[in-house]
Design an enzyme around this catalytic site. Sequence first.
Site, mmCIF file in Angstrom:
data_model
loop_
_atom_site.group_PDB
_atom_site.id
_atom_site.type_symbol
_atom_site.label_atom_id
_atom_site.label_comp_id
_atom_site.label_asym_id
_atom_site.label_seq_id
_atom_site.Cartn_x
_atom_site.Cartn_y
_atom_site.Cartn_z
ATOM 1 N N SER A 1 53.509 138.291 -0.758
ATOM 2 C CA SER A 1 54.469 138.741 0.125
ATOM 3 C C SER A 1 54.964 137.284 1.049
ATOM 4 O O SER A 1 54.039 136.530 1.155
ATOM 5 C CB SER A 1 54.461 139.329 1.310
ATOM 6 N N TYR B 1 49.375 144.510 7.342
ATOM 7 C CA TYR B 1 50.183 143.912 6.040
ATOM 8 C C TYR B 1 50.206 142.577 6.101
ATOM 9 O O TYR B 1 49.618 141.640 5.499
ATOM 10 C CB TYR B 1 51.437 144.601 6.435
ATOM 11 N N LYS C 1 48.164 140.279 2.961
ATOM 12 C CA LYS C 1 48.399 139.563 1.882
ATOM 13 C C LYS C 1 48.549 138.225 2.325
ATOM 14 O O LYS C 1 48.539 137.376 1.478
ATOM 15 C CB LYS C 1 50.703 139.960 2.864
#
Length: 300
Positions: free
Chosen positions: A172, A185, A189
């Site tokens: 991402s 998150y 990532k």
Amino acid sequence: MNIILDLLLLLIIIIYSYLESLVKVFIPQRRKSVAGEIVLITGAGHGIGRHTAYEFAKRKSRLVLWDINKHGVEETAAECRKLGAITHVFVVDCSNREEIYDSVNQVKKEVGDVTIVVNNAGAIYPADLLSTKDEEITKTFEVNILGHFWITKALLPAMMQRNHGHIVTVASLCGHGVIPYIIPYCSSKFAAVGFHRALTSEFEALGKTGIKTSCLCPVFVNTGFTKNPSTRLFPVLETNEVARSLIDGILTNKKMIFVPSYLNIFLTLERFLPERALAAINHVLDIQFEAVVGHKTKMK
């Protein structure tokens, strides 16, 4: 004397690399064929994984689709079969190491050795750190990065033996820059981007140049996992356009696939800007989505 020669060689390689990149802007790159390749896609029951499966199906790959959602992955498989692809479905929890290893062994017996893997399954829990449950942090890392380790380790021996394969890491923009209220998150990532870069380097050190690697880094994608995302400068992407960019990157063996592509320029500039300027950029971007803050759902 050797260090001087090495430095001169380094300078020549840098200049050549920039010239090569410039030429590639104007000359379309040759695309490889994936017809007949056995392609494993995790998180194939929804979003990017589903549309990536469609793209491989159009190119006559043999598909192995994994998802924890049986109904979703079977829907994807049905559409892939309509497109003419031989498709195999497995219900797999990509946060469970033993389930991953067992499923890989089953795939080897029933289908064969996987030659392309798209590690796409992901988890996200938008909330401030204090509102994020411990088990949500654990699940985020188990799916978003640890699962990549277990899947890759299980599939790699056959690829190494043949010196042939392609390992795709779906990361991402959050693997390069941070956003508040999704700390686990973002952290996972960043780890995924690091996994991709370190794995690429290891293949080069081992001389396994036939095993390719790609890392997908899009901005916000309309998958439904993050509710009501918006920014002032970047578009909220649809899953089908991200999948098309991903397949294009795979077919041309592109290492880092940014969607949209100009993100690369933005991230390069970011490295040279002072902290105050970066804060001002974040204000201009005005990234918003629904998140739990102080145990209440708010737009953040």
